[in-house]
Design an enzyme around this catalytic site. Structure first.
Site, PDB file in Angstrom:
ATOM      1  N   HIS A   1      32.126  -6.607  10.982  1.00  0.00           N
ATOM      2  CA  HIS A   1      32.354  -5.300  11.609  1.00  0.00           C
ATOM      3  C   HIS A   1      33.808  -4.916  11.415  1.00  0.00           C
ATOM      4  O   HIS A   1      34.705  -5.734  11.616  1.00  0.00           O
ATOM      5  CB  HIS A   1      32.038  -5.350  13.112  1.00  0.00           C
TER       6      HIS A   1
ATOM      7  N   ARG B   1      33.067   7.878  27.607  1.00  0.00           N
ATOM      8  CA  ARG B   1      34.467   7.491  27.368  1.00  0.00           C
ATOM      9  C   ARG B   1      35.160   8.487  26.457  1.00  0.00           C
ATOM     10  O   ARG B   1      36.345   8.802  26.636  1.00  0.00           O
ATOM     11  CB  ARG B   1      34.512   6.083  26.733  1.00  0.00           C
TER      12      ARG B   1
ATOM     13  N   ASP C   1      25.504   1.340  25.595  1.00  0.00           N
ATOM     14  CA  ASP C   1      26.743   1.664  24.876  1.00  0.00           C
ATOM     15  C   ASP C   1      26.753   3.119  24.438  1.00  0.00           C
ATOM     16  O   ASP C   1      27.783   3.786  24.523  1.00  0.00           O
ATOM     17  CB  ASP C   1      26.941   0.756  23.657  1.00  0.00           C
TER      18      ASP C   1
ATOM     19  N   LYS D   1      26.669  -4.241  20.387  1.00  0.00           N
ATOM     20  CA  LYS D   1      25.819  -3.789  19.278  1.00  0.00           C
ATOM     21  C   LYS D   1      25.660  -4.890  18.223  1.00  0.00           C
ATOM     22  O   LYS D   1      24.582  -5.087  17.675  1.00  0.00           O
ATOM     23  CB  LYS D   1      26.427  -2.530  18.637  1.00  0.00           C
TER      24      LYS D   1
ATOM     25  N   SER E   1      31.815  -2.675  23.672  1.00  0.00           N
ATOM     26  CA  SER E   1      31.030  -1.685  22.937  1.00  0.00           C
ATOM     27  C   SER E   1      30.651  -2.233  21.558  1.00  0.00           C
ATOM     28  O   SER E   1      29.481  -2.226  21.148  1.00  0.00           O
ATOM     29  CB  SER E   1      31.875  -0.406  22.829  1.00  0.00           C
TER      30      SER E   1
HETATM   31  N1  URA Z   1      33.772   1.478  17.927  1.00  0.00           N
HETATM   32  C1  URA Z   1      32.798   1.247  18.834  1.00  0.00           C
HETATM   33  O1  URA Z   1      31.655   0.971  18.489  1.00  0.00           O
HETATM   34  N2  URA Z   1      33.128   1.302  20.146  1.00  0.00           N
HETATM   35  C2  URA Z   1      34.358   1.573  20.591  1.00  0.00           C
HETATM   36  O2  URA Z   1      34.582   1.592  21.782  1.00  0.00           O
HETATM   37  C3  URA Z   1      35.366   1.833  19.622  1.00  0.00           C
HETATM   38  C4  URA Z   1      35.035   1.767  18.290  1.00  0.00           C
END
Ligand code: URA
Length: 427
Positions: A87, A173, A166, A192, A188
């Site tokens: 990621h 947010r 999320d 995922k 977050s």
């Molecule tokens: N990418 C995400 O998936 N979540 C965040 O909070 C910031 C970047």
């Protein structure tokens, strides 16, 4: 203690006043917000309290687990290769997933990448892949397993059932000034990634002007926090901190980045893109327990065949003509000398302005729009020589970003030191 003993106000007050909450309270809050029992304004207050007071490791684990459990964990136990994912925290010109996914597959691993779209100044892997005609980001569970077993490489869009807490929290947010919080970003991203079923994970945490984290210490803290969450959840996790001061590679924008990725897949392409890809692949293969030389495999050009097979499984054709913008415009160097800086944030914003990005989730992207960086840091230029080549369907916007891009480049009398793109490893 039963979940019935919690209420939103007392959880918010405790977090506001800096008291540590029991894991059950954190879990309850996420569940209650996801099912509508906690209101948006209460969740916003909680995010702001976390923004200022942070979370303990135990609070963060419980919060992240509740986010994972708000949806379904993808079961990849039927995959017959070692599972490993990556990621990136997002940058400008970051097309690494397009290359890395078929590269680690060519080395024997399976990479089930669930990717996102562009938002703000950073690009998104799904938009880039959609520049390949016919490619579909959605894949059903059986097709996913077959692709992972037979090709080893898959890039898909997140389903609505992947950590839905999320999706709700992130949207909140975004409009309440609470995105830039290490525990909120870490939970977050990791909710995922863990929910998508990988066994191991390498994080590419970008640092610099074009990244979420502009400061090295902050980036290090974010990386350590995510590595800790992954490890506690039983996913082998490590991180690399990599530079994002200037755009990665020469291409920014969807079709342009696919072109550049294809050059790298054939064994060529810019050295910084190759360096980051090989460093991440080395890390991933080590976690997966595979003994291979990803640098040699990439240089051989065979990875392009795996990429073509991966794309074809989702209806795409790498040989079909990709979208191109109708107009081009060169941005000229104002003086002679050596390029000492190219501001990635400015280039990302300008590329978005030319049509390659989106200001709001519902906007369309122009797949042909973008910017070629013709003079990266270290290049010697003559006044008047092109620094950038702009691609757009909007001539007016090209004229608007010309001066902004001229100012994004610093030119000095001496050749600069060009530091390694990989800064450090966190495990
Ligand atoms: N990418 C995400 O998936 N979540 C965040 O909070 C910031 C970047």
């Amino acid at each position: 203690m039963s979940s019935a003993s919690w209420d939103a106000l007392s959880v918010i007050l405790a977090k506001r006043d800096g008291r540590e909450l029991p894991p059950e309270a954190m879990r309850w809050f996420v569940e209650a917000y996801t099912n509508g029992q906690v209101a948006d304004e209460q969740a916003a207050a909680m995010c702001m309290a976390v923004f200022f007071n942070g979370m303990s490791a135990a609070e963060l684990s419980a919060w992240t687990e509740a986010m994972i459990d708000s949806g379904t964990r993808t079961d990849l136990s039927a995959v017959n290769r070692p599972l490993v994912d990556k990621h990136s925290t997002g940058g400008v010109g970051d097309k690494i997933s397009l290359i890395l996914c078929p590269l680690v597959a060519a080395c024997g691993a399976a990479m089930p990448q669930v990717a996102g779209r562009a938002l703000g100044h950073t690009g998104g892997t799904i938009d880039k892949m959609e520049a390949i005609p016919g490619w579909d980001p959605h894949l059903g569970p059986e097709a996913l397993l077959a692709a992972l077993n037979e090709v080893g490489a898959v890039i898909t869009a997140a389903s609505a059932d992947l950590a839905p807490a999320d999706a709700k929290l992130y949207a909140l947010r975004d409009v309440t000034g609470t995105v830039a919080s290490i525990p909120l970003i870490a939970s977050s991203i990791m909710s995922k990634k863990i929910a998508s079923g990988t066994a191991s994970l390498v994080l590419d945490v970008k640092v610099g002007r074009g990244a979420f984290m502009t400061d090295l210490d902050q980036a290090r803290r974010l990386a350590e926090t995510m590595v800790d969450i992954g490890t506690r959840a039983g996913v082998k996790t490590t991180a690399l901190l990599t530079r994002m001061d200037q755009p990665l590679g020469r291409a920014v924008g969807n079709s342009l980045e696919v072109d550049e990725s294809i050059d790298v897949l054939h064994g060529g392409g810019p050295t910084d893109v190759v360096a980051v890809t090989v460093a991440l692949a080395t890390e991933m293969l080590e976690l997966a327990g595979i003994d291979a030389d990803p640098g040699a495999v990439l240089a051989s050009g065979v990875v392009h065949e795996v990429f073509a097979a991966m794309v074809a499984r989702q209806g795409g054709d790498v040989t079909a003509p990709r979208a191109r913008a109708p107009y081009r415009h060169a941005v000229a160097a104002p003086s002679s000398g050596f390029v000492t800086a190219v501001n990635a944030l400015t280039v990302g914003q300008a590329s978005g302005r030319l049509g390659a990005g989106r200001a709001r989730k519902e906007d369309d992207v122009d797949l042909g729009a973008g910017i070629e960086v013709l003079a990266p840091v270290g290049t010697e230029v003559e006044a008047g020589q092109p620094l950038f080549l702009l691609h757009s369907a909007n001539e007016q916007r090209m004229a608007e970003v010309n001066d902004v891009l001229t100012a994004a480049v610093e030119i000095g009398p001496e050749p600069p030191d060009v530091p390694d793109v990989v800064i450090e490893r966190i495990a």
